[in-house]
Design a protein around this motif. Structure first.
Motif, mmCIF file in Angstrom:
data_model
loop_
_atom_site.group_PDB
_atom_site.id
_atom_site.type_symbol
_atom_site.label_atom_id
_atom_site.label_comp_id
_atom_site.label_asym_id
_atom_site.label_seq_id
_atom_site.Cartn_x
_atom_site.Cartn_y
_atom_site.Cartn_z
ATOM 1 N N UNK A 78 0.838 -1.206 0.000
ATOM 2 C CA UNK A 78 0.000 0.000 0.000
ATOM 3 C C UNK A 78 0.874 1.258 0.000
ATOM 4 N N UNK A 79 1.594 1.490 -1.101
ATOM 5 C CA UNK A 79 2.484 2.662 -1.157
ATOM 6 C C UNK A 79 1.736 3.985 -1.107
ATOM 7 N N UNK A 80 0.451 3.986 -1.393
ATOM 8 C CA UNK A 80 -0.343 5.213 -1.371
ATOM 9 C C UNK A 80 -0.953 5.524 -0.028
ATOM 10 N N UNK A 81 -0.555 4.782 1.021
ATOM 11 C CA UNK A 81 -1.125 4.997 2.353
ATOM 12 C C UNK A 81 -0.106 5.649 3.263
ATOM 13 N N UNK A 82 -0.544 6.679 4.004
ATOM 14 C CA UNK A 82 0.313 7.232 5.046
ATOM 15 C C UNK A 82 -0.524 8.009 6.051
ATOM 16 N N UNK A 83 0.040 8.194 7.229
ATOM 17 C CA UNK A 83 -0.563 9.022 8.272
ATOM 18 C C UNK A 83 0.437 10.121 8.614
ATOM 19 N N UNK A 84 0.027 11.349 8.441
ATOM 20 C CA UNK A 84 0.891 12.497 8.698
ATOM 21 C C UNK A 84 0.468 13.174 9.994
ATOM 22 N N UNK A 85 1.423 13.376 10.894
ATOM 23 C CA UNK A 85 1.169 14.111 12.132
ATOM 24 C C UNK A 85 1.160 15.606 11.816
ATOM 25 N N UNK A 86 0.001 16.226 11.875
ATOM 26 C CA UNK A 86 -0.130 17.635 11.495
ATOM 27 C C UNK A 86 0.262 18.567 12.635
ATOM 28 N N UNK A 87 -0.203 18.282 13.846
ATOM 29 C CA UNK A 87 0.070 19.207 14.957
ATOM 30 C C UNK A 87 -0.082 18.506 16.292
ATOM 31 N N UNK A 88 0.599 19.046 17.296
ATOM 32 C CA UNK A 88 0.454 18.632 18.688
ATOM 33 C C UNK A 88 1.128 19.684 19.555
ATOM 34 N N UNK A 89 0.532 19.978 20.704
ATOM 35 C CA UNK A 89 1.092 20.968 21.637
ATOM 36 C C UNK A 89 1.296 22.338 20.979
ATOM 37 N N UNK A 90 0.542 22.620 19.930
ATOM 38 C CA UNK A 90 0.716 23.879 19.220
ATOM 39 C C UNK A 90 1.882 23.881 18.264
ATOM 40 N N UNK A 91 2.634 22.771 18.181
ATOM 41 C CA UNK A 91 3.668 22.609 17.169
ATOM 42 C C UNK A 91 2.977 22.153 15.884
ATOM 43 N N UNK A 92 3.241 22.818 14.785
ATOM 44 C CA UNK A 92 2.501 22.586 13.549
ATOM 45 C C UNK A 92 3.465 22.285 12.411
ATOM 46 N N UNK A 93 3.155 21.264 11.637
ATOM 47 C CA UNK A 93 3.943 20.931 10.452
ATOM 48 C C UNK A 93 3.852 22.069 9.438
ATOM 49 N N UNK A 94 4.990 22.412 8.844
ATOM 50 C CA UNK A 94 5.018 23.503 7.863
ATOM 51 C C UNK A 94 4.558 23.074 6.483
ATOM 52 N N UNK A 95 4.493 21.750 6.257
ATOM 53 C CA UNK A 95 4.204 21.244 4.918
ATOM 54 C C UNK A 95 5.462 20.857 4.168
ATOM 55 N N UNK A 96 6.629 21.105 4.769
ATOM 56 C CA UNK A 96 7.910 20.776 4.134
ATOM 57 C C UNK A 96 8.686 19.802 5.019
ATOM 58 N N UNK A 97 9.135 18.710 4.429
ATOM 59 C CA UNK A 97 9.935 17.715 5.147
ATOM 60 C C UNK A 97 9.257 17.419 6.488
ATOM 61 N N UNK A 98 10.023 17.450 7.582
ATOM 62 C CA UNK A 98 9.449 17.268 8.918
ATOM 63 C C UNK A 98 9.491 18.549 9.733
ATOM 64 N N UNK A 99 9.607 19.700 9.046
ATOM 65 C CA UNK A 99 9.760 20.979 9.720
ATOM 66 C C UNK A 99 8.464 21.394 10.419
ATOM 67 N N UNK A 100 8.608 22.069 11.571
ATOM 68 C CA UNK A 100 7.451 22.559 12.325
ATOM 69 C C UNK A 100 7.697 23.985 12.808
ATOM 70 N N UNK A 101 6.611 24.656 13.179
ATOM 71 C CA UNK A 101 6.699 25.924 13.888
ATOM 72 C C UNK A 101 5.751 25.839 15.073
ATOM 73 N N UNK A 102 5.886 26.744 16.032
ATOM 74 C CA UNK A 102 5.097 26.644 17.261
ATOM 75 C C UNK A 102 4.280 27.897 17.505
ATOM 76 N N UNK A 103 3.040 27.709 17.935
ATOM 77 C CA UNK A 103 2.172 28.830 18.303
ATOM 78 C C UNK A 103 2.358 29.246 19.757
ATOM 79 N N UNK A 104 2.925 28.366 20.572
ATOM 80 C CA UNK A 104 3.013 28.626 22.004
ATOM 81 C C UNK A 104 4.449 28.616 22.485
ATOM 82 N N UNK A 105 4.686 29.347 23.556
ATOM 83 C CA UNK A 105 5.984 29.364 24.199
ATOM 84 C C UNK A 105 5.949 28.478 25.445
ATOM 85 N N UNK A 106 7.103 27.988 25.815
ATOM 86 C CA UNK A 106 7.185 27.181 27.027
ATOM 87 C C UNK A 106 6.723 27.999 28.222
ATOM 88 N N UNK A 107 5.897 27.409 29.058
ATOM 89 C CA UNK A 107 5.355 28.087 30.221
ATOM 90 C C UNK A 107 3.978 28.673 30.004
#
Length: 423
Positions: free
Chosen positions: A223-252
């Motif tokens: 099933x080469x056409x199957x995958x599960x992509x982790x989009x976001x967690x803890x306000x960390x969000x995938x940018x859509x490129x490679x495995x890069x992320x950005x964050x909406x929240x700061x620690x604390x």
């Protein structure tokens, strides 16, 4: 895309109406190559059981609100279904046993907790059964995992944006929290500690940006056409490129569990499905919050075929930008409260101005209070009660929706909708 209701085919020669399904009372078993997504209704919170194309199994959440709360037993909340002879997690277990692949060992290859609220992972109270070996009680995911082995358990972790294991942080949260979160978390950690030693359970933190952290376990090459992509967690969000992320929240910065929910997108050929826990997208004045999780992830997710309603369809969710960006053919509402859906949410997800074309809405339950307040607009739902099953054909080119009877222990097939063409 035309909507075909296969439950109404007239046999003119006999002058009767029958339901076009494999068996008039049962959902046909999962077959190799299918993707099944079962949205289970217990009346006590979210639970979705997935059978991936090679038979890998995944459970997303195991809601279990305490029966000791007046709000749980009030008219504001749904009833425990199909009856009170079992707890909500026991009914989840019973459901999984009925529909899990019969040629495989009964286990959950993966379980994912979207965030730490009672209607998603359980709630401690004095009536919970204590398991002496391990010193943990049975509620939500711990009760499911006690009965069915979990191989890999994923959640949002405990260290960001605040350290949930810090005693002072726990005191602050416990003081303002209405979900019994801290005692339930402490119980959950005991379960994990014991199961890691006793059964080999692997506990991992869900990481935004990763693809196939939840992967096919046996026949991924089929099933080469199957995958599960982790989009976001803890306000960390995938940018859509490679495995890069950005964050909406700061620690604390901790403003509650909902915006920290895990979000994932399942793709199978042309078929796409999104589910985002309890994230939201509406500001304090009822408008689109452009800084919200919904607004930030919407362009990254893009169009999907099926989406669950964020936060059960609560009025703080499904903002206009998000709805226009995802524009699903099918919306699924996992519900337990008369707060769901907000009428304005229903207006947005059905609006032809936000996106054109047909769209069908299915809910696990709609309460009488919803019907009295919202009225005829609820007739836009194709189904208002029952377990909602998405079944995607091998290769992902088409899918159907099946509604199963949630008031029966046999979970008979109530209706069939589709086929829908994946886009």
């Amino acid at each position: 895309m035309k909507f075909l209701n296969f439950c109404f085919i007239t046999l003119f020669s006999l002058g009767t109406t029958v339901c076009a399904q494999q068996n008039s009372t049962e959902l046909a078993p999962w077959e190799y190559g299918m993707l099944d997504i079962h949205h289970i209704n217990t009346g006590r919170g979210d639970a979705a059981f997935l059978i991936l194309p090679d038979g890998t199994t995944l459970l997303i959440d195991a809601g279990d609100m305490s029966e000791t709360h007046a709000r749980t037993l009030s008219a504001r909340n749904a009833k425990l279904v199909p009856n009170g002879s079992k707890s909500a997690p026991e009914w989840i277990v019973d459901y999984i046993r009925q529909f899990a692949p019969k040629d495989k060992t009964l286990q959950l290859d993966y379980a994912l907790i979207t965030h730490y609220h009672d209607d998603h992972f359980g709630e401690m109270d004095p009536n919970r059964k204590l398991i002496k070996e391990g010193d943990y009680a049975l509620t939500g995911i711990t009760e499911v995992g006690y009965h069915i082995p979990i191989k890999t358990l994923l959640d949002r972790g405990s260290h960001f944006p605040v350290d949930l294991k810090d005693a002072e942080i726990q005191k602050k949260i416990d003081k303002n929290d209405a979900y019994g979160m801290i005692p339930t978390l402490q119980n959950y950690w005991k379960f994990i500690s014991h199961q890691t030693k006793a059964t080999g359970l692997q506990h991992k933190t869900f990481e935004a940006g990763l693809v196939n952290q939840i992967a096919l376990k046996t026949q991924a090459n089929d099933f080469p056409g199957f995958n599960i992509r982790n989009i976001a967690v803890n306000g960390h969000i995938w940018t859509g490129r490679s495995n890069e992320t950005f964050s909406l929240f700061k620690k604390g910065e901790y403003s509650g569990e909902n915006p920290l929910s895990t979000c994932l997108k399942i793709s199978y050929g042309d078929f796409d499905y999104f589910t985002g826990g309890d994230i939201s997208g509406i500001d304090a004045f009822g408008g689109t919050d452009i800084a919200s999780l919904e607004s930030n992830i919407a362009p990254i997710i893009g169009p999907v075929d099926v989406a669950t309603l964020n936060h059960h369809g609560n009025r703080d969710s499904q903002n206009s930008f998000y709805v226009r960006s995802l524009r699903p053919r099918v919306w699924i509402q996992q519900n337990w409260s008369s707060d769901h859906p907000g009428e304005e949410v229903l207006r947005r997800i059905t609006s032809q101005k936000l996106y054109p074309g047909e769209r069908d809405i299915f809910s696990t339950v709609l309460l009488q209070a919803n019907k009295e307040v919202i009225g005829n607009r609820l007739e836009q739902y194709k189904s208002q009660n029952g377990h909602v099953v998405v079944r995607v054909e091998r290769g992902g080119k088409a899918y159907k929706i099946f509604i199963l009877n949630d008031t029966s222990e046999q979970r008979e097939l109530v209706s069939e909708h589709g086929p829908y063409a994946s886009e």
